[in-house]
Scaffold this motif. Structure first.
Motif, PDB file in Angstrom:
ATOM      1  N   ALA A  10      12.491 -29.843  52.503  1.00 46.51           N
ATOM      2  CA  ALA A  10      11.328 -29.009  52.221  1.00 46.51           C
ATOM      3  C   ALA A  10      11.729 -27.574  51.898  1.00 46.51           C
ATOM      4  N   THR A  11      12.744 -27.062  52.574  1.00 45.86           N
ATOM      5  CA  THR A  11      13.131 -25.686  52.291  1.00 45.86           C
ATOM      6  C   THR A  11      13.874 -25.592  50.965  1.00 45.86           C
ATOM      7  N   GLY A  12      14.624 -26.644  50.623  1.00 47.65           N
ATOM      8  CA  GLY A  12      15.347 -26.662  49.358  1.00 47.65           C
ATOM      9  C   GLY A  12      14.410 -26.730  48.166  1.00 47.65           C
ATOM     10  N   THR A  13      13.354 -27.505  48.301  1.00 47.25           N
ATOM     11  CA  THR A  13      12.416 -27.680  47.188  1.00 47.25           C
ATOM     12  C   THR A  13      11.249 -26.698  47.257  1.00 47.25           C
ATOM     13  N   GLY A  14      11.115 -26.037  48.386  1.00 46.20           N
ATOM     14  CA  GLY A  14       9.988 -25.121  48.563  1.00 46.20           C
ATOM     15  C   GLY A  14       8.689 -25.842  48.868  1.00 46.20           C
ATOM     16  N   ALA A  15       8.749 -27.164  49.094  1.00 43.98           N
ATOM     17  CA  ALA A  15       7.532 -27.937  49.362  1.00 43.98           C
ATOM     18  C   ALA A  15       6.857 -27.419  50.632  1.00 43.98           C
ATOM     19  N   GLY A  16       5.569 -27.270  50.573  1.00 43.11           N
ATOM     20  CA  GLY A  16       4.816 -26.842  51.753  1.00 43.11           C
ATOM     21  C   GLY A  16       5.074 -25.398  52.118  1.00 43.11           C
ATOM     22  N   TYR A  17       6.196 -25.148  52.809  1.00 46.82           N
ATOM     23  CA  TYR A  17       6.497 -23.803  53.322  1.00 46.82           C
ATOM     24  C   TYR A  17       6.485 -22.745  52.213  1.00 46.82           C
ATOM     25  N   GLY A  18       7.221 -23.028  51.113  1.00 52.88           N
ATOM     26  CA  GLY A  18       7.342 -22.048  50.034  1.00 52.88           C
ATOM     27  C   GLY A  18       6.017 -21.768  49.349  1.00 52.88           C
ATOM     28  N   ARG A  19       5.090 -22.703  49.462  1.00 55.54           N
ATOM     29  CA  ARG A  19       3.797 -22.541  48.797  1.00 55.54           C
ATOM     30  C   ARG A  19       2.921 -21.489  49.468  1.00 55.54           C
ATOM     31  N   TRP A  20       3.390 -20.908  50.581  1.00 55.11           N
ATOM     32  CA  TRP A  20       2.585 -19.884  51.263  1.00 55.11           C
ATOM     33  C   TRP A  20       2.275 -18.727  50.334  1.00 55.11           C
ATOM     34  N   ILE A  21       3.194 -18.469  49.392  1.00 56.75           N
ATOM     35  CA  ILE A  21       3.004 -17.318  48.510  1.00 56.75           C
ATOM     36  C   ILE A  21       1.804 -17.536  47.581  1.00 56.75           C
ATOM     37  N   PHE A  22       1.456 -18.782  47.330  1.00 59.82           N
ATOM     38  CA  PHE A  22       0.246 -19.047  46.541  1.00 59.82           C
ATOM     39  C   PHE A  22      -0.991 -18.666  47.359  1.00 59.82           C
ATOM     40  N   ASN A  23      -0.953 -18.928  48.658  1.00 63.13           N
ATOM     41  CA  ASN A  23      -2.048 -18.470  49.530  1.00 63.13           C
ATOM     42  C   ASN A  23      -2.147 -16.949  49.506  1.00 63.13           C
ATOM     43  N   ARG A  24      -0.995 -16.279  49.470  1.00 63.43           N
ATOM     44  CA  ARG A  24      -1.003 -14.826  49.421  1.00 63.43           C
ATOM     45  C   ARG A  24      -1.691 -14.365  48.132  1.00 63.43           C
ATOM     46  N   TYR A  25      -1.384 -15.071  47.030  1.00 64.02           N
ATOM     47  CA  TYR A  25      -2.013 -14.716  45.755  1.00 64.02           C
ATOM     48  C   TYR A  25      -3.536 -14.923  45.836  1.00 64.02           C
ATOM     49  N   LEU A  26      -3.951 -16.073  46.359  1.00 62.78           N
ATOM     50  CA  LEU A  26      -5.394 -16.348  46.498  1.00 62.78           C
ATOM     51  C   LEU A  26      -6.057 -15.273  47.358  1.00 62.78           C
ATOM     52  N   ALA A  27      -5.376 -14.897  48.451  1.00 61.62           N
ATOM     53  CA  ALA A  27      -5.931 -13.882  49.346  1.00 61.62           C
ATOM     54  C   ALA A  27      -6.053 -12.536  48.633  1.00 61.62           C
ATOM     55  N   GLU A  28      -5.075 -12.224  47.789  1.00 62.05           N
ATOM     56  CA  GLU A  28      -5.155 -10.954  47.049  1.00 62.05           C
ATOM     57  C   GLU A  28      -6.292 -10.980  46.036  1.00 62.05           C
ATOM     58  N   GLN A  29      -6.544 -12.149  45.467  1.00 64.57           N
ATOM     59  CA  GLN A  29      -7.596 -12.244  44.448  1.00 64.57           C
ATOM     60  C   GLN A  29      -8.994 -12.290  45.053  1.00 64.57           C
ATOM     61  N   HIS A  30      -9.125 -12.996  46.189  1.00 65.47           N
ATOM     62  CA  HIS A  30     -10.462 -13.282  46.700  1.00 65.47           C
ATOM     63  C   HIS A  30     -10.694 -12.819  48.139  1.00 65.47           C
ATOM     64  N   GLY A  31      -9.708 -12.145  48.721  1.00 67.33           N
ATOM     65  CA  GLY A  31      -9.818 -11.748  50.128  1.00 67.33           C
ATOM     66  C   GLY A  31      -9.200 -12.795  51.025  1.00 67.33           C
ATOM     67  N   THR A  32      -8.711 -12.371  52.193  1.00 66.63           N
ATOM     68  CA  THR A  32      -7.997 -13.302  53.076  1.00 66.63           C
ATOM     69  C   THR A  32      -8.906 -14.421  53.573  1.00 66.63           C
ATOM     70  N   GLY A  33     -10.220 -14.184  53.542  1.00 63.97           N
ATOM     71  CA  GLY A  33     -11.170 -15.199  54.016  1.00 63.97           C
ATOM     72  C   GLY A  33     -11.148 -16.470  53.190  1.00 63.97           C
ATOM     73  N   VAL A  34     -10.589 -16.409  51.973  1.00 66.29           N
ATOM     74  CA  VAL A  34     -10.607 -17.608  51.117  1.00 66.29           C
ATOM     75  C   VAL A  34      -9.804 -18.742  51.749  1.00 66.29           C
ATOM     76  N   ILE A  35      -8.753 -18.408  52.471  1.00 68.64           N
ATOM     77  CA  ILE A  35      -7.933 -19.467  53.071  1.00 68.64           C
ATOM     78  C   ILE A  35      -8.710 -20.153  54.190  1.00 68.64           C
ATOM     79  N   LYS A  36      -9.351 -19.350  55.021  1.00 69.40           N
ATOM     80  CA  LYS A  36     -10.148 -19.941  56.102  1.00 69.40           C
ATOM     81  C   LYS A  36     -11.310 -20.756  55.515  1.00 69.40           C
ATOM     82  N   THR A  37     -11.899 -20.251  54.445  1.00 68.63           N
ATOM     83  CA  THR A  37     -13.011 -20.981  53.829  1.00 68.63           C
ATOM     84  C   THR A  37     -12.551 -22.354  53.337  1.00 68.63           C
TER      85      THR A  37
END
Lengths: 615, 169
Positions: free
Chosen positions: A284-311
Motif C-alpha cells: 500500500a505504501t509503495g503504490t500509494g493505495a489508500g494512505y497516499g490518497r489522503w492528499i485528495f481529501n486535502r484537495y476536497l477540503a480546500e475546495q469545499h471546506g473540511t466538512g466535506v469529508i465528514k459529510t
C-alpha cells in the motif's frame, strides 16, 4: 447384594452427573465474572469505577483468554455464546497480577496495559500520556462534528490495548467487535484498538521522513486508529481505501507538524495510472493505495471546506451494503455527494482539478507546498515530432477509472509546438508551460478540438523549462483512451464498453460460459480460467478489452448452455485444449515445437521424394 | 494413403481430447478436490502451508491441516453440506503489506432458512465450520454480516463468511 451394587452404581452415577453439572456451573460463573458479564452487581461495580488508575482491579485488566480457550468445551452453550467475542480481544503478556487498566481523564477510554513481559509499558507516566492523547484526539473529533466511536463494553468506555507491536511492524490496529446499530447508523459496529506499548523501536523512530519521537508516533497513531473506530461507528461496510485515506488525512489535520503522512504520497504519484480507489493490497505504501490518497481529501477540503469529508461519511452512514456481506464502493458515494447541494460540482471535476494541482501546486497549507511530492511523468519526449510511429513511449494511453498521466516535452529548437489530442469522452486534458519557474496553463486552440499550441517552445531553456500534457480519466468507467501527436497525426480512439467497474480487479465473478459448462464456479477447471483472466488478461489493455467484451456477450450464451446438457458436454470438450494450454504452457509449447519439427521433416522428405522422381 | 493416414491421426487426436475432457469434467464427482481460503474466497488447490478443505460429491467435507489420505464418509441421502470459514478481514499496513485474515475461532455461526434458524454450528480453532443441510437456499451468519448459499443434494458448497474487519496500520 445385587440390589446393593445396583443402588451403589446409581448413587455414584448420580453423584458424578450432579458434580459435573455443579462444576460446569461454577466454571461458567467464574468465566462470566472474569469477563465482566456475569451479574448486574458486576456491571454496577464497573460503572462506579473512579476516573483514575485502577490498581485495585488487577483481575479485570486483560482477561486470561488462554484459560477460556482451554476450558471452552466445558462451558454451557449459552455461556459460550456470551463469551465468544471475548476470545477475539487481545491478550497482554504477564500474569493477572501485572495487568492493569487506566481510565482516561475524560472517562471515555479504558487503557489495558501490563508491567511484565514483552508488552510491558515503560512507565505509568507513559500510560497517562497515552490516555491524555486519546482524550485530546476524541475532543478534536468532537469539535469537528464527528460522532465518537460506539462501544459495547460493559463499562461503556472505548477499550485500548497497549502491546508490543514492533515485531509485527505495526503502529496500531482497530478491529470490529459487534453490531452497535442505532437510529441513523444502522450498520454501525463497535470496535477495540491496539497500539504499540512505547514506540521506542527504531522502526518507529527512524521511519521514512524521521526521526520521530515516541510521542509523535503515538499522536499520529491515536488520530489514525481512533478514526477507524469512528468509521466502524458510521458504517461497518466502508470502503477500505477511503477509510485509510480519511484516517491519514486526519493525521495531517490533528498533528500536521509530525508530517509522516507526506511519505505516502510518492507511492501514488509514481503510480498515477492506477485508480483513485486502488485496493489496499500488499504494498500500500509503495503504490500509494489508500494512505497516499489522503492528499485528495486535502484537495476536497480546500475546495469545499473540511466538512466535506465528514459529510461523505454522514452519507455513507445512511447506505445499506450491496448484499452478500460486501463493502460499499465509496467512489459512487462521492460522486453523488459532490454533484448535489451545497457542493454542486462533480467528482470528475474535482478529480481533474486535483490532478492539475499535482503539477501547478499552490496548496493553501504551506507545509503541503513544501512537502507534497512532485509530479512524475509517465513519459518524456526530447525528439520531435512525437507520433505513434516514431516515438517512445507510444503517445497513447488507456486509463482505468479516476486515474491520470503526465507527459513531459523537453524544449528543442523546433519553433512552436502544437500538441493534438484525440480522446474518448471520459478523458479531460490540460497543457502547462513552465518558464523560469512560473507555470501557466495553455488554452486549447480555437475551433480545433483538443489541440494546444505552445508559442516559442523552441526558445525555452531545456535546462529549466518544460511543457507537460495532463491526461485524466474523470469517470468511473475503465479503459478511456487518449492519443496525441505533435505533427497533427490523429489516431482514432474507441469509446470503452459500458461494463461496470468492479474496483479494479477480476476476483469475484466472470467465466460465465466455463461455469455453465462445468456446473460450478468452484470447479478446478473454472478456477484455472479465472486465474488466467486475473493474472494475464487483466494486466494489459487488450486483455481488459477482451474481458469487457466477453462479459457483455457471454451471460445469455452461458444461460443457454447451462440449460442443455449436451451443449455443456460440447463446451467442456472445446474448453479442454484451452485449459490444457493455460495450465501447462511449457508442455504445449514443447508439443507445438515437436509438431512443427515433424511437419518440417515431412515436407522436406516429400520434397526430396518429388526431386528424386523429377530426376 | 497419406490422406487416409492424416484422417486417422486426426480422428485419434479428437477421440483422445474427448476422453480427456470427459474424464476431466467428471473429476469433481469421483475424486477429492481440495480448496483453500486465500483471505477472500476459497480457491482450488492445496496451499503452500496451512489448512484446506477436501470435498467430493456424495461425501462429507473434510478439513485437513496437511496432505493426508482422506477417508470418505457418505453424506446422508438427500442432504447436502456446507463447509466454510468465518474470518476477520485484515487490511492495510503502513510499514509493509498486511492484507489477510484472522480466523474467528470458536464462534457460533447461525444458518437460516428464510427467517427460521435452521442450525447453529460452532467454528473450530481455525475458524472452519461444516453443516449437513437439506437442499435449498440458506443465509449463513447474523445480519448484516451474512451471506447466501445454495445447498444441493449430494454436494458440498463452500462459504467464506466475513464476520469482522480489522484495519492494520
Amino acid at each position: 447384594m445385587k440390589k446393593f451394587l445396583l443402588r451403589l452404581g446409581l448413587t455414584a452415577t448420580t453423584s458424578l452427573v450432579l458434580a459435573s453439572l455443579a462444576c460446569a456451573g461454577v466454571l461458567d460463573e467464574q468465566y462470566l465474572a472474569r469477563f465482566g458479564v456475569a451479574t448486574p452487581t458486576a456491571l454496577q461495580k464497573a460503572v462506579a469505577l473512579p476516573t483514575a488508575v485502577d490498581s485495585a482491579l488487577p483481575k479485570c485488566g486483560t482477561p486470561d483468554k488462554h484459560g477460556l480457550q482451554r476450558d471452552w468445551n466445558k462451558l454451557e452453550a449459552t455461556t459460550q455464546k456470551t463469551l465468544a467475542k471475548q476470545l477475539a480481544a487481545p491478550v497482554l503478556t504477564g500474569t493477572d497480577s501485572t495487568k492493569f487498566t487506566l481510565i482516561s481523564p475524560s472517562g471515555r477510554f479504558t487503557l489495558h496495559y501490563t508491567t511484565a513481559g514483552g508488552d510491558a509499558v515503560p512507565s505509568i507516566l507513559w500510560v497517562q500520556t497515552v490516555a491524555q492523547t486519546f482524550d485530546e484526539v476524541a475532543n478534536a473529533y468532537i469539535s469537528r462534528g464527528w460522532r465518537l466511536a460506539p462501544t459495547n463494553s460493559v463499562d461503556g468506555r472505548y477499550h485500548v490495548y497497549l502491546r508490543d507491536l514492533a515485531p509485527a511492524r505495526l503502529y496500531g490496529l482497530t478491529t470490529s467487535d459487534a453490531s452497535a446499530a442505532s437510529t441513523g447508523f444502522l450498520h454501525a459496529f463497535s470496535s477495540f484498538l491496539e497500539i504499540d506499548n512505547n514506540y521506542t523501536d527504531s522502526i518507529y523512530t527512524d521511519a521514512t521522513g524521521g526521526p520521530y519521537t515516541p510521542l509523535e508516533s503515538l499522536q499520529i497513531t491515536a488520530a489514525h486508529e481512533y478514526h477507524h473506530a469512528i468509521q466502524y461507528g458510521y458504517n461497518f461496510f466502508f470502503d477500505v481505501w477511503y477509510a485509510e485515506a480519511t484516517s491519514t488525512w486526519q493525521e495531517a489535520e490533528l498533528y500536521g507538524n509530525v508530517g509522516q503522512n507526506y511519505n505516502y504520497i510518492a507511492g501514488w504519484l509514481n503510480n498515477t495510472t492506477a485508480s483513485l480507489d486502488l485496493a489496499v493490497g500488499t504494498d500500500a505504501t509503495g503504490t500509494g493505495a489508500g494512505y497516499g490518497r489522503w492528499i485528495f481529501n486535502r484537495y476536497l477540503a480546500e475546495q469545499h471546506g473540511t466538512g466535506v469529508i465528514k459529510t461523505s461519511w454522514d452519507r455513507l452512514a445512511t447506505l445499506d451494503p450491496p448484499g452478500n456481506n460486501a463493502d460499499i464502493r465509496m467512489v459512487p458515494v462521492l460522486e453523488t455527494l459532490l454533484i448535489g447541494a451545497p457542493f454542486n460540482t462533480s467528482l470528475g471535476a474535482d478529480f481533474f482539478g486535483f490532478t492539475k494541482r499535482v503539477y501547478t501546486r499552490g496548496w493553501t497549507n504551506p507545509t503541503d507546498e513544501n512537502r507534497v511530492h512532485l509530479y512524475v511523468p509517465v513519459g518524456t519526449y526530447s525528439a520531435y515530432p512525437v507520433n505513434s510511429t516514431a516515438s517512445s513511449p507510444v503517445p497513447s494511453i488507456t486509463l482505468p477509472h479516476y486515474s491520470f498521466a503526465y507527459y513531459k516535452f523537453r524544449p528543442a529548437a523546433i519553433g512552436d509546438l502544437t500538441i493534438t489530442v484525440t480522446k474518448t469522452s471520459g478523458i479531460q486534458t490540460a497543457v502547462f508551460k513552465k518558464t523560469a519557474g512560473t507555470i501557466s496553463e495553455i488554452g486549447t486552440n480555437a475551433g480545433a478540438g483538443s489541440s494546444y499550441t505552445i508559442v516559442g517552445f523552441g526558445a525555452l531553456n531545456p535546462a529549466t523549462d518544460e511543457v507537460v500534457l495532463l491526461i485524466t480519466n474523470t469517470t468511473d468507467a475503465d479503459n478511456h483512451v487518449a492519443s496525441f501527436s505533435t505533427d497533427g497525426t490523429i489516431n482514432p480512439v474507441t469509446e470503452p464498453s459500458t461494463a461496470s467497474t468492479d474496483g479494479g480487479g477480476g476476483g469475484g465473478g466472470g467465466c460465465f460460459i466455463a461455469t455453465a459448462a462445468y456446473g460450478s464456479y468452484l470447479h478446478p477447471q473454472v478456477q484455472v480460467l479465472r486465474d488466467f483472466r486475473d493474472h494475464v488478461l487483466l494486466t494489459n489493455a487488450p486483455g481488459r478489452a477482451f474481458v469487457a467484451l466477453y462479459y457483455q456477450l457471454s451471460p445469455p450464451v452461458a444461460d443457454f448452455i447451462a440449460r442443455h446438457e449436451s451443449l455443456r458436454m460440447l463446451v467442456r470438450l472445446m474448453l479442454a485444449p484451452l485449459i490444457f494450454a493455460v495450465k501447462y504452457p511449457l508442455v504445449l509449447g514443447g508439443l507445438l515445437m515437436v509438431a512443427a519439427g515433424a511437419s518440417l521433416y515431412r515436407v522436406r522428405r516429400l520434397t526430396a521424394i518429388a526431386d528424386s522422381h523429377a530426376k | 494413403m497419406s490422406n487416409g493416414l492424416n484422417l486417422l491421426l486426426s480422428g485419434l487426436i479428437v477421440i483422445a481430447l474427448c476422453l480427456s475432457a470427459s474424464a476431466s469434467a467428471k473429476r469433481q464427482g469421483t475424486t477429492w478436490n481440495y480448496y483453500h481460503f486465500n483471505g477472500q474466497e476459497f480457491v482450488a488447490g492445496q496451499p503452500g502451508e496451512g489448512s484446506f478443505i477436501a470435498v467430493r460429491d456424495g461425501s462429507l467435507p473434510v478439513l485437513l491441516t496437511e496432505p493426508a489420505k482422506v477417508e470418505a464418509v457418505a453424506l446422508p441421502a438427500g442432504k447436502g453440506a456446507v463447509a466454510g470459514i468465518s474470518y476477520i478481514q485484515s487490511s492495510g499496513g503502513k510499514l509493509g503489506g498486511r492484507p489477510g485474515h484472522v480466523p474467528a475461532s470458536r464462534a457460533p455461526v447461525n444458518i437460516f432458512s428464510g427467517n427460521k434458524l435452521a442450525k447453529t454450528v460452532e467454528t473450530d480453532q481455525l475458524g472452519y465450520f461444516t453443516a449437513v443441510l437439506d437442499a435449498g437456499t440458506y443465509r449463513i451468519g447474523t445480519p448484516p454480516l451474512a451471506i447466501e448459499v445454495v445447498i444441493k443434494s449430494g454436494t458440498t458448497t463452500l462459504a467464506s463468511l466475513r464476520s469482522g474487519k480489522r484495519m492494520v496500520d
